[in-house]
Design a protein around this motif. Structure first.
Motif, PDB file in Angstrom:
ATOM      1  N   GLY A  78      15.566  -1.359 -13.560  1.00 28.08           N
ATOM      2  CA  GLY A  78      16.388  -2.332 -12.849  1.00 28.08           C
ATOM      3  C   GLY A  78      15.797  -2.814 -11.555  1.00 28.08           C
ATOM      4  O   GLY A  78      16.455  -3.515 -10.786  1.00 28.08           O
ATOM      5  N   GLY A  79      14.541  -2.479 -11.294  1.00 33.97           N
ATOM      6  CA  GLY A  79      13.893  -2.849 -10.035  1.00 33.97           C
ATOM      7  C   GLY A  79      13.847  -1.669  -9.086  1.00 33.97           C
ATOM      8  O   GLY A  79      14.763  -0.851  -9.046  1.00 33.97           O
ATOM      9  N   GLY A  80      12.768  -1.595  -8.309  1.00 32.73           N
ATOM     10  CA  GLY A  80      12.587  -0.470  -7.411  1.00 32.73           C
ATOM     11  C   GLY A  80      11.638   0.561  -8.005  1.00 32.73           C
ATOM     12  O   GLY A  80      11.189   0.433  -9.156  1.00 32.73           O
ATOM     13  N   TRP A  81      11.341   1.587  -7.218  1.00 31.70           N
ATOM     14  CA  TRP A  81      10.406   2.635  -7.619  1.00 31.70           C
ATOM     15  C   TRP A  81      10.937   3.996  -7.201  1.00 31.70           C
ATOM     16  O   TRP A  81      11.618   4.116  -6.185  1.00 31.70           O
ATOM     17  CB  TRP A  81       9.046   2.422  -6.943  1.00 31.70           C
ATOM     18  N   VAL A  82      10.610   5.022  -7.978  1.00 28.75           N
ATOM     19  CA  VAL A  82      10.827   6.394  -7.548  1.00 28.75           C
ATOM     20  C   VAL A  82       9.471   7.076  -7.485  1.00 28.75           C
ATOM     21  O   VAL A  82       8.616   6.853  -8.352  1.00 28.75           O
ATOM     22  CB  VAL A  82      11.779   7.174  -8.481  1.00 28.75           C
ATOM     23  N   ILE A  83       9.257   7.875  -6.455  1.00 25.23           N
ATOM     24  CA  ILE A  83       8.006   8.602  -6.287  1.00 25.23           C
ATOM     25  C   ILE A  83       8.286  10.077  -6.503  1.00 25.23           C
ATOM     26  O   ILE A  83       9.017  10.702  -5.731  1.00 25.23           O
ATOM     27  CB  ILE A  83       7.398   8.365  -4.891  1.00 25.23           C
TER      28      ILE A  83
ATOM     29  N   MET B 129       0.049  -2.276  -4.203  1.00 24.33           N
ATOM     30  CA  MET B 129       0.687  -1.054  -3.745  1.00 24.33           C
ATOM     31  C   MET B 129       0.056   0.131  -4.467  1.00 24.33           C
ATOM     32  O   MET B 129      -0.191   0.069  -5.676  1.00 24.33           O
ATOM     33  CB  MET B 129       2.196  -1.067  -4.018  1.00 24.33           C
ATOM     34  N   VAL B 130      -0.213   1.196  -3.741  1.00 18.89           N
ATOM     35  CA  VAL B 130      -0.809   2.396  -4.333  1.00 18.89           C
ATOM     36  C   VAL B 130       0.277   3.189  -5.055  1.00 18.89           C
ATOM     37  O   VAL B 130       1.331   3.498  -4.491  1.00 18.89           O
ATOM     38  CB  VAL B 130      -1.471   3.267  -3.252  1.00 18.89           C
ATOM     39  N   VAL B 131       0.019   3.528  -6.327  1.00 13.88           N
ATOM     40  CA  VAL B 131       1.009   4.267  -7.119  1.00 13.88           C
ATOM     41  C   VAL B 131       0.509   5.641  -7.555  1.00 13.88           C
ATOM     42  O   VAL B 131       1.306   6.505  -7.932  1.00 13.88           O
ATOM     43  CB  VAL B 131       1.454   3.449  -8.358  1.00 13.88           C
TER      44      VAL B 131
ATOM     45  N   ILE C  65      -5.346   7.091   2.535  1.00 10.42           N
ATOM     46  CA  ILE C  65      -4.546   6.176   1.722  1.00 10.42           C
ATOM     47  C   ILE C  65      -3.719   7.027   0.767  1.00 10.42           C
ATOM     48  O   ILE C  65      -4.256   7.862   0.043  1.00 10.42           O
ATOM     49  CB  ILE C  65      -5.433   5.198   0.939  1.00 10.42           C
ATOM     50  N   VAL C  66      -2.401   6.827   0.783  1.00 12.44           N
ATOM     51  CA  VAL C  66      -1.494   7.653  -0.018  1.00 12.44           C
ATOM     52  C   VAL C  66      -0.608   6.766  -0.879  1.00 12.44           C
ATOM     53  O   VAL C  66      -0.581   5.536  -0.727  1.00 12.44           O
ATOM     54  CB  VAL C  66      -0.619   8.548   0.894  1.00 12.44           C
ATOM     55  N   VAL C  67       0.124   7.395  -1.778  1.00 12.60           N
ATOM     56  CA  VAL C  67       1.068   6.664  -2.625  1.00 12.60           C
ATOM     57  C   VAL C  67       2.092   5.952  -1.745  1.00 12.60           C
ATOM     58  O   VAL C  67       2.626   6.528  -0.790  1.00 12.60           O
ATOM     59  CB  VAL C  67       1.777   7.630  -3.591  1.00 12.60           C
ATOM     60  N   GLY C  68       2.347   4.700  -2.062  1.00 12.70           N
ATOM     61  CA  GLY C  68       3.271   3.886  -1.283  1.00 12.70           C
ATOM     62  C   GLY C  68       2.590   2.966  -0.305  1.00 12.70           C
ATOM     63  O   GLY C  68       3.207   2.014   0.193  1.00 12.70           O
ATOM     64  N   ASP C  69       1.314   3.208  -0.008  1.00  9.40           N
ATOM     65  CA  ASP C  69       0.605   2.351   0.940  1.00  9.40           C
ATOM     66  C   ASP C  69       0.444   0.937   0.387  1.00  9.40           C
ATOM     67  O   ASP C  69       0.181   0.740  -0.806  1.00  9.40           O
ATOM     68  CB  ASP C  69      -0.782   2.919   1.246  1.00  9.40           C
ATOM     69  N   ASP C  70       0.600  -0.043   1.265  1.00 12.16           N
ATOM     70  CA  ASP C  70       0.279  -1.429   0.939  1.00 12.16           C
ATOM     71  C   ASP C  70      -1.195  -1.648   1.266  1.00 12.16           C
ATOM     72  O   ASP C  70      -1.649  -1.342   2.384  1.00 12.16           O
ATOM     73  CB  ASP C  70       1.131  -2.397   1.760  1.00 12.16           C
ATOM     74  N   VAL C  71      -1.958  -2.147   0.312  1.00 11.37           N
ATOM     75  CA  VAL C  71      -3.394  -2.327   0.499  1.00 11.37           C
ATOM     76  C   VAL C  71      -3.818  -3.703   0.019  1.00 11.37           C
ATOM     77  O   VAL C  71      -3.089  -4.377  -0.718  1.00 11.37           O
ATOM     78  CB  VAL C  71      -4.185  -1.243  -0.269  1.00 11.37           C
ATOM     79  N   ASP C  72      -4.999  -4.108   0.438  1.00 15.27           N
ATOM     80  CA  ASP C  72      -5.645  -5.316  -0.068  1.00 15.27           C
ATOM     81  C   ASP C  72      -6.870  -4.883  -0.859  1.00 15.27           C
ATOM     82  O   ASP C  72      -7.659  -4.042  -0.392  1.00 15.27           O
ATOM     83  CB  ASP C  72      -6.071  -6.241   1.076  1.00 15.27           C
ATOM     84  N   ILE C  73      -7.047  -5.450  -2.047  1.00 16.39           N
ATOM     85  CA  ILE C  73      -8.150  -5.040  -2.909  1.00 16.39           C
ATOM     86  C   ILE C  73      -8.954  -6.247  -3.366  1.00 16.39           C
ATOM     87  O   ILE C  73      -8.439  -7.359  -3.472  1.00 16.39           O
ATOM     88  CB  ILE C  73      -7.655  -4.236  -4.135  1.00 16.39           C
ATOM     89  N   VAL C  74     -10.244  -6.003  -3.620  1.00 18.52           N
ATOM     90  CA  VAL C  74     -11.148  -7.048  -4.114  1.00 18.52           C
ATOM     91  C   VAL C  74     -11.939  -6.465  -5.288  1.00 18.52           C
ATOM     92  O   VAL C  74     -11.893  -5.268  -5.554  1.00 18.52           O
ATOM     93  CB  VAL C  74     -12.124  -7.527  -3.015  1.00 18.52           C
ATOM     94  N   GLY C  75     -12.668  -7.330  -5.954  1.00 20.54           N
ATOM     95  CA  GLY C  75     -13.517  -6.865  -7.053  1.00 20.54           C
ATOM     96  C   GLY C  75     -12.895  -7.117  -8.410  1.00 20.54           C
ATOM     97  O   GLY C  75     -12.151  -8.082  -8.607  1.00 20.54           O
ATOM     98  N   ASP C  76     -13.167  -6.230  -9.341  1.00 15.93           N
ATOM     99  CA  ASP C  76     -12.692  -6.381 -10.713  1.00 15.93           C
ATOM    100  C   ASP C  76     -11.219  -5.988 -10.783  1.00 15.93           C
ATOM    101  O   ASP C  76     -10.871  -4.812 -10.721  1.00 15.93           O
ATOM    102  CB  ASP C  76     -13.520  -5.488 -11.642  1.00 15.93           C
TER     103      ASP C  76
ATOM    104  N   SER D 216       1.809  17.782 -10.572  1.00 14.88           N
ATOM    105  CA  SER D 216       0.607  18.182  -9.851  1.00 14.88           C
ATOM    106  C   SER D 216       0.203  17.192  -8.769  1.00 14.88           C
ATOM    107  O   SER D 216      -0.590  17.520  -7.892  1.00 14.88           O
ATOM    108  CB  SER D 216      -0.554  18.354 -10.836  1.00 14.88           C
ATOM    109  N   GLN D 217       0.724  15.984  -8.804  1.00 13.02           N
ATOM    110  CA  GLN D 217       0.399  14.997  -7.791  1.00 13.02           C
ATOM    111  C   GLN D 217       1.519  13.976  -7.693  1.00 13.02           C
ATOM    112  O   GLN D 217       2.312  13.815  -8.614  1.00 13.02           O
ATOM    113  CB  GLN D 217      -0.911  14.297  -8.134  1.00 13.02           C
ATOM    114  N   SER D 218       1.568  13.292  -6.539  1.00 11.73           N
ATOM    115  CA  SER D 218       2.585  12.266  -6.348  1.00 11.73           C
ATOM    116  C   SER D 218       2.264  11.049  -7.209  1.00 11.73           C
ATOM    117  O   SER D 218       1.103  10.669  -7.363  1.00 11.73           O
ATOM    118  CB  SER D 218       2.645  11.856  -4.873  1.00 11.73           C
ATOM    119  N   VAL D 219       3.304  10.440  -7.755  1.00 12.70           N
ATOM    120  CA  VAL D 219       3.118   9.235  -8.559  1.00 12.70           C
ATOM    121  C   VAL D 219       4.362   8.361  -8.431  1.00 12.70           C
ATOM    122  O   VAL D 219       5.483   8.862  -8.413  1.00 12.70           O
ATOM    123  CB  VAL D 219       2.855   9.586 -10.041  1.00 12.70           C
ATOM    124  N   ALA D 220       4.152   7.060  -8.282  1.00 11.96           N
ATOM    125  CA  ALA D 220       5.251   6.105  -8.197  1.00 11.96           C
ATOM    126  C   ALA D 220       5.536   5.541  -9.580  1.00 11.96           C
ATOM    127  O   ALA D 220       4.621   5.115 -10.291  1.00 11.96           O
ATOM    128  CB  ALA D 220       4.900   4.970  -7.230  1.00 11.96           C
ATOM    129  N   LEU D 221       6.803   5.555  -9.965  1.00  9.33           N
ATOM    130  CA  LEU D 221       7.211   5.099 -11.293  1.00  9.33           C
ATOM    131  C   LEU D 221       8.221   3.965 -11.142  1.00  9.33           C
ATOM    132  O   LEU D 221       9.166   4.059 -10.350  1.00  9.33           O
ATOM    133  CB  LEU D 221       7.844   6.254 -12.067  1.00  9.33           C
TER     134      LEU D 221
END
Length: 331
Positions: A248-253, A36-38, A70-81, A239-244
């Motif tokens: 107790g579970g869950g995220w706030v952006i 997930m993009v944060v 691609i923005v914060v909250g997007d579900d993505v697939d990643i490869v590499g390191d 200055s920018q969106s960020v997911a924290l």
């Protein structure tokens, strides 16, 4: 002269770079990991593997994605390191289908929409009761964006030590939305159950106490807080969106404070379809009905509703009025 006969098949041509056959076949990346993009920062995306905040990875967008946003909250697939080391860099090779989107345009005349956050479950609209004074119009626009994007709206009122909450909250009573008061003197336990286990995006003007609220929900977030200027406008503290992650579970952006919220990208039915009871009724409306009632729409099926439902119709039409005003500005 030589007695050998030559033809065009004897001419040798060195192949150029543009003569190599191209293919649309792309790698399948079957070994890609879900993330997930944060964060988003200058062509780099911060991701967490399987939604685990303890597994942060920095990634770039793979060439095959082109300019796919691609923005914060997007579900993505990643490869590499995927080690998460400071010098490590993975690649985003796929973006998942978005379940919800919070979109806005710069203003009502701007045809270019911008996705602010993807896949959020709900929108926490943060409004100060004073300093700066609350703006009904901003709340209405945020509600429209939430309904159109598939997010559940929650109205969160701050700075309750400076003004009472009831007069402003009463303006939205017929919409049947959750309203929470979260001033400095109010217990944070009022808001915590509302965001637990969910992906919640916070939206508000600068200076309304949004970052202060984030710091109370996520004590180790250390989001910068600011003061309100002498003309009643807040200073931008995010200055920018960020997911924290919530403990107790869950995220706030947390999103940057907004100065305007354009609605040029939203249609009338996008709003009413968010009200399950009203959505069934407008199916009986004539083609092209604007759902504003007489005299503009004399055959609108919403006019048949009575009792508490009529109050919801009036509240929904107030939002449609805001949207129609934005449309007239755009045209």
């Amino acid at each position: 002269m030589s007695g050998i006969d030559y033809d065009e098949s004897d001419v040798r041509i060195r192949p150029g770079k543009g003569s190599r056959p191209r293919t649309k076949t792309r790698p399948r990346h079957a070994d890609a990991h879900a993330a997930m993009v944060v964060t988003v920062d200058r062509g780099r995306w911060g991701c967490v593997l399987d939604g685990d905040p303890l597994q942060p990875v920095t990634a770039m967008r793979a060439r095959e994605l082109g300019r796919t946003p691609i923005v914060v909250g997007d579900d993505v697939d990643i490869v590499g390191d995927l080690s998460g080391r400071p010098d490590a860099l993975a690649r985003i090779v796929r973006r998942g289908e978005r379940r919800t989107v919070l979109r806005r345009t710069a203003d009502d005349t701007d045809p270019s929409e911008r996705v602010v956050v993807a896949n959020a479950d709900q929108l926490l609209i943060v409004v100060a009761l004073a300093d700066p004074p609350p703006r009904t119009g901003f709340v209405e626009r945020a509600l429209i964006a939430a309904y159109a994007g598939g997010l559940k709206p929650i109205l969160c009122l701050t700075k309750s030590d400076l003004a009472p909450a009831e007069p402003f909250a009463a303006q939205f009573a017929d919409l049947d939305i959750t309203i929470a008061t979260a001033g400095r003197e109010d217990p944070i336990e009022v808001v915590e159950p509302l965001v637990a286990g969910l992906l919640t995006v916070l939206l508000g003007h600068s200076g309304v106490g949004k970052s202060t609220l984030v710091n109370r929900l996520v004590p180790d977030a250390a989001r910068a807080t600011g003061t309100v200027s002498g003309v009643g406008k807040g200073k931008h503290t995010s200055s920018q969106s960020v997911a924290l992650p919530l403990h107790g579970g869950g995220w706030v952006i947390d999103t940057p404070g907004v100065r305007s919220f354009g609605l040029a990208h939203i249609e009338t039915d996008d709003v009413l379809l968010a009200f399950s009871d009203l959505a069934e009724v407008i199916a009986e409306c004539p083609r092209g009905c604007g759902h504003m009632g007489s005299p503009a729409d004399p055959e609108c099926a919403l006019d048949t509703l009575t009792g508490p439902a009529a109050g919801r119709v009036a509240a929904a039409r107030r939002l449609l009025g805001v949207l129609k005003e934005a449309e007239s500005t755009h045209s």
